[in-house]
Write an enzyme that holds these catalytic residues in place. Sequence first.
Site, mmCIF file in Angstrom:
data_model
loop_
_atom_site.group_PDB
_atom_site.id
_atom_site.type_symbol
_atom_site.label_atom_id
_atom_site.label_comp_id
_atom_site.label_asym_id
_atom_site.label_seq_id
_atom_site.Cartn_x
_atom_site.Cartn_y
_atom_site.Cartn_z
ATOM 1 N N GLN A 27 0.915 -1.060 -0.148
ATOM 2 C CA GLN A 27 0.033 -0.016 -0.075
ATOM 3 C C GLN A 27 0.819 1.292 0.032
ATOM 4 O O GLN A 27 0.508 2.140 -0.924
ATOM 5 C CB GLN A 27 -0.873 0.135 1.034
ATOM 6 C CG GLN A 27 -1.891 1.112 1.399
ATOM 7 C CD GLN A 27 -2.880 1.146 0.299
ATOM 8 O OE1 GLN A 27 -3.705 0.365 0.244
ATOM 9 N NE2 GLN A 27 -3.148 2.489 -0.218
ATOM 10 N N ASP B 150 -6.212 6.555 7.872
ATOM 11 C CA ASP B 150 -6.726 5.438 7.771
ATOM 12 C C ASP B 150 -7.812 5.065 8.720
ATOM 13 O O ASP B 150 -8.018 6.058 9.728
ATOM 14 C CB ASP B 150 -5.519 4.404 7.917
ATOM 15 C CG ASP B 150 -6.027 2.898 7.796
ATOM 16 O OD1 ASP B 150 -6.780 2.618 7.122
ATOM 17 O OD2 ASP B 150 -5.070 2.033 8.194
ATOM 18 N N CYS C 3 -5.832 4.921 2.328
ATOM 19 C CA CYS C 3 -5.648 3.664 1.918
ATOM 20 C C CYS C 3 -7.092 2.873 1.563
ATOM 21 O O CYS C 3 -6.873 1.893 0.376
ATOM 22 C CB CYS C 3 -4.689 2.692 2.773
ATOM 23 S SG CYS C 3 -5.425 2.441 4.410
HETATM 24 N N1 NVA Z 1 -5.229 -0.394 8.884
HETATM 25 C C1 NVA Z 1 -6.453 -1.125 7.950
HETATM 26 C C2 NVA Z 1 -5.681 -0.879 6.516
HETATM 27 C C3 NVA Z 1 -6.796 -1.668 5.741
HETATM 28 C C4 NVA Z 1 -6.175 -1.672 4.417
HETATM 29 C C5 NVA Z 1 -6.505 -2.569 8.558
HETATM 30 O O1 NVA Z 1 -5.459 -3.160 8.970
HETATM 31 O O2 NVA Z 1 -7.668 -2.988 8.835
HETATM 32 N N1 CP Z 2 -6.108 -0.774 0.963
HETATM 33 C C1 CP Z 2 -6.437 -2.291 0.887
HETATM 34 O O1 CP Z 2 -5.631 -3.029 1.208
HETATM 35 O O2 CP Z 2 -7.670 -2.563 0.702
HETATM 36 P P1 CP Z 2 -8.437 -3.987 1.059
HETATM 37 O O3 CP Z 2 -8.315 -4.222 2.551
HETATM 38 O O4 CP Z 2 -9.700 -3.857 0.338
HETATM 39 O O5 CP Z 2 -7.408 -4.764 0.385
#
Ligand code: NVA
Ligand code: CP
Length: 300
Positions: free
Chosen positions: A130, A218, A258
């Site tokens: 990412q 995020d 993200c």
């Molecule tokens: N910090 C978030 C990022 C998702 C792409 C998670 O780990 O759920």
């Molecule tokens: N940003 C990201 O990794 O999205 P997903 O959790 O949908 O894969």
Amino acid sequence: MARSFTEITDLTREEVFEVFDLCAKMKSEEIAPKPLAGKSAACIFTKASLRTRVSFEVGINELGGNSLYITDNEIKLGVRESIHDVAKVLSRFVGLIMIRTFAHSDVTELAKYASVPVVNGLTDLVHPCQVMGDYFTILEHLTRDRYKIAYLGDGNNMANSWLNLASLLPMDLRIGTSPDTPVNEAILKRAQANGESRILVTDDPKEAVADADVIYTDVWASMGQKDKIEEKTRLLSKFQVNTALLAGAASDCLVMHCLPAERGREITDEVMDGPHSVVFDEAENRLHIQKAIMVFLLEQ
Ligand code: NVA
Ligand code: CP
């Protein structure tokens, strides 16, 4: 042992730029390598995903390969059999393994025993694909000698990934978070030990965004921590990315996330859909950067 990509610091600074170069060439269709022709790639998911799953499947296909979607229901990683044995078996079948899971140590263990490249598609600790795609997106939109990047919100895998990138590339990185939602200490120390990047950790969102080129956020509660959302909201509400906060940043600043976003919580609709937002370019660039990472690893 094959070259793997478990975190950004698996690459040197020169290699990071080599991957960006490859990414630009593949995105513009100047080159279309097929290093996975006639091969399959295993994509293991023990967490939900939209972007990572689809961009890896499409990317593997575009590199000539066949993508296998494997969930923990089938393999029960480390429970039904050891990660060592899973690594050895998968290496007999596929040319590359992508994994999204909880414990970062599961990914490093898989990479240790696999004889094919292993790519980290997110752990609780880091999300390296990412942040590589995100930095590539910044380079596409904004030219600066040194970027001022403000990360606002939870000290999570994305914050840690920005710190990892800052330990390789010079930047002015400000992490705006509460003392009760800190980043990983070892990763912070490593980034601070790099004389080139300036790292600030502050609980003052205005200090974090002052004159920033990029404002990044995020979700406040990551996958596996959704039960903590009310507590995190209490701790992090002043870090919401909204129009008032943007006023302190550079006039041409980029707003990044993200995704998936919890609209109205860490970011307002107005900002996410506003003129500074590049969130969907970031999402698209996941495809291009991951193809570049896979080509880079398979060529080693
Ligand atoms: N910090 C978030 C990022 C998702 C792409 C998670 O780990 O759920
Ligand atoms: N940003 C990201 O990794 O999205 P997903 O959790 O949908 O894969």
